[in-house]
Design a protein around this motif. Structure first.
Motif, PDB file in Angstrom:
ATOM      1  N   ARG A  14      34.846  31.598  90.388  1.00  0.00           N
ATOM      2  CA  ARG A  14      34.778  31.568  89.066  1.00  0.00           C
ATOM      3  C   ARG A  14      34.909  33.104  88.766  1.00  0.00           C
ATOM      4  N   LYS A  15      35.649  33.625  87.611  1.00  0.00           N
ATOM      5  CA  LYS A  15      35.924  34.700  87.094  1.00  0.00           C
ATOM      6  C   LYS A  15      34.710  34.880  86.245  1.00  0.00           C
ATOM      7  N   SER A  16      34.224  36.168  86.011  1.00  0.00           N
ATOM      8  CA  SER A  16      32.985  36.656  85.366  1.00  0.00           C
ATOM      9  C   SER A  16      33.507  36.676  83.964  1.00  0.00           C
ATOM     10  N   THR A  17      32.589  36.474  82.957  1.00  0.00           N
ATOM     11  CA  THR A  17      32.874  36.158  81.637  1.00  0.00           C
ATOM     12  C   THR A  17      33.088  37.582  81.045  1.00  0.00           C
ATOM     13  N   LYS A  18      32.616  38.693  81.824  1.00  0.00           N
ATOM     14  CA  LYS A  18      32.948  40.148  81.448  1.00  0.00           C
ATOM     15  C   LYS A  18      34.087  40.845  81.900  1.00  0.00           C
ATOM     16  N   SER A  19      34.899  40.069  82.639  1.00  0.00           N
ATOM     17  CA  SER A  19      36.201  40.333  83.133  1.00  0.00           C
ATOM     18  C   SER A  19      37.106  40.909  82.005  1.00  0.00           C
ATOM     19  N   SER A  20      37.864  41.816  82.230  1.00  0.00           N
ATOM     20  CA  SER A  20      38.928  42.501  81.253  1.00  0.00           C
ATOM     21  C   SER A  20      40.100  41.921  81.186  1.00  0.00           C
TER      22      SER A  20
END
Length: 72
Positions: A14-20
């Motif tokens: 899962r991708k972090s919600t803080k990913s740019s």
């Protein structure tokens, strides 16, 4: 299970919600009591593996700003 032998074949990344938005993404997966972290642009590279205590310490340090963003 040894954290150096974690089987990631069925990991649900899962991708972090803080990913740019520019593609600089961090992905994580919970596998057998461990947390694996990888760079989404290089998914074939070996991920970092944290046990529960290491993960708690990492999150605590990150929350306190102990890991400043590097400057170019």
């Amino acid at each position: 299970m040894d954290k150096y032998r974690v089987d990631l074949a069925d990991a649900e990344w899962r991708k972090s919600t803080k990913s740019s938005a520019n593609g600089g993404c961090v992905e994580f997966a919970q596998v057998g009591g461990y947390v694996a972290i990888r760079d989404s642009q290089n998914p074939d590279r070996e991920p970092l593996i944290f046990d529960a205590n290491e993960w708690d310490c990492f999150l605590d340090g990150a929350g306190k700003g102990e890991f400043p963003v590097p400057t170019a």
